[in-house]
Design an enzyme around this catalytic site. Sequence first.
Site, short mmCIF file in Angstrom:
data_model
loop_
_atom_site.label_atom_id
_atom_site.label_comp_id
_atom_site.label_asym_id
_atom_site.label_seq_id
_atom_site.Cartn_x
_atom_site.Cartn_y
_atom_site.Cartn_z
N CYS A 2 0.83 -1.24 0.20
CA CYS A 2 -0.11 -0.01 0.00
C CYS A 2 0.66 1.34 -0.17
O CYS A 2 2.28 0.92 0.93
CB CYS A 2 -1.13 0.30 1.28
N ARG A 27 4.30 0.37 -6.27
CA ARG A 27 4.05 -0.40 -4.71
C ARG A 27 3.15 -1.87 -5.40
O ARG A 27 3.21 -2.96 -4.76
CB ARG A 27 3.98 0.47 -3.67
N TRP A 74 -3.05 -3.17 -1.31
CA TRP A 74 -2.45 -3.90 -1.80
C TRP A 74 -3.86 -5.07 -0.28
O TRP A 74 -3.13 -5.04 0.46
CB TRP A 74 -1.28 -4.35 -2.41
N ASN A 98 -0.60 1.50 5.49
CA ASN A 98 -0.40 0.43 4.87
C ASN A 98 0.26 -0.76 6.76
O ASN A 98 1.19 -0.82 6.64
CB ASN A 98 1.20 1.19 3.91
N GLY A 99 -0.04 -2.07 5.78
CA GLY A 99 0.71 -2.71 6.70
C GLY A 99 -0.83 -3.54 7.45
O GLY A 99 -1.32 -3.71 6.12
N GLU A 478 15.97 -16.76 -11.80
CA GLU A 478 15.89 -15.35 -12.49
C GLU A 478 15.23 -14.93 -13.24
O GLU A 478 13.92 -14.08 -13.49
CB GLU A 478 16.49 -14.42 -11.97
N LYS A 482 10.96 -13.96 -13.86
CA LYS A 482 10.42 -12.59 -14.75
C LYS A 482 9.51 -13.05 -15.85
O LYS A 482 8.40 -11.77 -15.50
CB LYS A 482 11.61 -11.99 -15.35
N GLU A 485 6.17 -13.54 -13.98
CA GLU A 485 5.18 -12.61 -13.37
C GLU A 485 4.92 -10.95 -14.43
O GLU A 485 4.22 -11.09 -14.12
CB GLU A 485 6.96 -11.75 -12.66
N HIS A 501 16.84 -35.47 -14.46
CA HIS A 501 16.64 -36.51 -12.84
C HIS A 501 14.39 -36.38 -12.44
O HIS A 501 14.42 -36.79 -11.55
CB HIS A 501 17.48 -35.41 -11.81
N LYS A 600 5.25 -4.30 -5.02
CA LYS A 600 6.97 -4.08 -5.32
C LYS A 600 7.70 -4.64 -4.15
O LYS A 600 8.46 -5.20 -3.94
CB LYS A 600 6.73 -2.30 -5.35
O1 M6R Z 1 12.55 -5.16 -2.53
P1 M6R Z 1 13.52 -6.34 -1.74
O2 M6R Z 1 14.19 -6.65 -3.47
O3 M6R Z 1 13.18 -7.05 -0.36
O4 M6R Z 1 12.00 -7.54 -2.69
C1 M6R Z 1 12.11 -8.92 -2.80
C2 M6R Z 1 11.06 -9.51 -3.56
O5 M6R Z 1 10.23 -9.21 -3.24
C3 M6R Z 1 11.27 -8.89 -5.28
O6 M6R Z 1 12.48 -9.09 -6.18
C4 M6R Z 1 10.04 -9.70 -5.84
O7 M6R Z 1 10.34 -11.18 -6.28
C5 M6R Z 1 10.16 -8.90 -7.49
N1 M6R Z 1 9.03 -9.11 -7.48
C6 M6R Z 1 11.58 -9.68 -8.50
O8 M6R Z 1 10.46 -9.09 -9.55
#
Ligand code: M6R
Length: 605
Positions: A2, A27, A74, A98-99, A478, A482, A485, A501, A600
């Site tokens: 949020c 965010r 969020w 937020n929280g 990674e 990507k 996401e 395996h 975010k």
């Molecule tokens: O702010 P941070 O680097 O701690 O965030 C960690 C993950 O939430 C962040 O890398 C997330 O996996 C991203 N959406 C990746 O693109």
Amino acid sequence: MCGIIGIVGVEPVSGRLIETLRRLEYRGYDSAGVAGVVGGHVERRRAKGKIRELEAALAAQPLDATVGIGHTRWATHGAPSAGNAHPQTAGRVSVAHNGIIENFAALKAELQGRGRVFQSDTDTEVVAHLIDEGLAAGQEPMAALKAALDRLTGAYALAVLVEGHDDLVMGARRGSPLVVGYGEGEMFIGSDALAVGPFTKRIAYLEEGDHVAIDHGEARIFDAAGARVERPIQLVAASAALVEKGNYRHFMEKEIHDQPDACQHTLASYVDPIAGRAEAPGGFDFQAVDRLQILACGTAYYAGLIGKYLIESLAGLPVDVEVASEFRYREAAVSPDTLAVAISQSGETADTLAALRWCKERGLATAAVVNAHESSMAREAGVLWPTNAGPEICVLSTKAFTAQVSVLTALAIAAARQRGRIDEAEERRRVAILLEAPRLLAQALAVEDQVRAVSHLVARARDVLYLGRGAMFPLAMEGALKLKEVSYIHAEGYAAGEMKHGPIALIDEATPVVVVAPSDALFEKTLSNISEVMAREGPVILITDEAGAARAPPEAKLVVAPACDPLIAPLVFAVPLQLLAYQVGVFKGADVDQPRNLAKSVTVE
Ligand code: M6R
């Protein structure tokens, strides 16, 4: 997560609240709302969905206020809906939060027992009721806020409006960040420097447990014990210009292209090009530790895994890497000479922060590789190892990732010298290689057209496998993250040698396999894996360099990245993977910068 803004202004605030909520979109959110003081009353406008829905609500019913608060939500407790959007109101009090209030169920039952009626499914509404009860009992707003805070368990950043106190916005933080912005006759509170950056460059970061009252002239800040305190006002560089997309269509595209600069700015803090020396900022003695424990989530975790390959092979220093959400709850056995290293773009990820604190409480030395230099992790870790990638707005991490890998590469060289694994000449050679990374990252961006040519193969798939060996294995994971996401296509990264395996059972003509393989010492072995895939009719996209391309089977679709030393291959080869995900996302018409369900910065568990 949020986003929050609060403004005590001298001009109408609706436009500025909306403008700020747009800046906070990165965010992640699923509803939004604003509240303002209109003729002595507080009025709200809220909407499910994008900010444009909230704008439409405001166009239909303008909010003519100079004091107001705004929020992007969020969803955690209660589905995304206009009714659950913030601000949440009870009596005279409106709250943006937020929280997560962990004890909200008990508080809600207690408040209902006293006749309080709830309008939403949110945890936040209990905060509004608690403050309103205090006011009803005759308390002043700040006393009522403090009494309410004392009842809360969990994490919060709050912005609060109170009917009848027309020039007042209150705020509080515990677990979630909140900043105060000092303007000319105007004051602001916001989730981060980007929220208030266009209105003022003078910002104070609240400490854990702080609460604040802003009016036209001042901010009165109190600590968790209720004592009046001052927090230093800093000049922030987070100008609005830094968060514009410029000529790019999406922040993701812009941030991928930012990487040569982000890498260079980051390396500037770690590498002396004249002396050919790598050093942790402020100096750190890697001989004083016998192990590193890296803690991170998501993309930062994959950066950590790449760091393990680099640090163990170069410096001979054992490195454990663990996702913070597991580490924090499993009573890990850590030796006293371990250095705990949190890696995080935001510096606020709840699990990573908790894991860092867990290590601190047990007396371990701690460091944080963090992009947000005023974040909780940056301030709480024993040592800050900054990434200088600048604000990363797209929910998907790209430039922060390569900045993290840049830091870990520089630290690996520094540790190798300190631990006597390389001499000064070898250090100079390695530093020179590392300093080539920004230029090669820029060259790697030129693969864009080649990537576009293969992206349709991936875009029509339901599942995609990513394979790599050595440091290309975490990079493959990674790359898969990507793609998941941004395109919602199922993708998994595997160690190429592990494929036989199990994962090989998934290979068929409809399952593209993206292989990340520069022509290094392991290339031969990866070629065998490519043959195994092709023998099962799996289409192969091979991301390699020119020497690798010359040896690739003719059926493989190629993306040819610049040749580079293995030391910086994780940086250079990240670019084609990011571009592939981006192109597929665009091709599929996805919400590239704000994919569904993602935030975010995940400041809740
Ligand atoms: O702010 P941070 O680097 O701690 O965030 C960690 C993950 O939430 C962040 O890398 C997330 O996996 C991203 N959406 C990746 O693109």
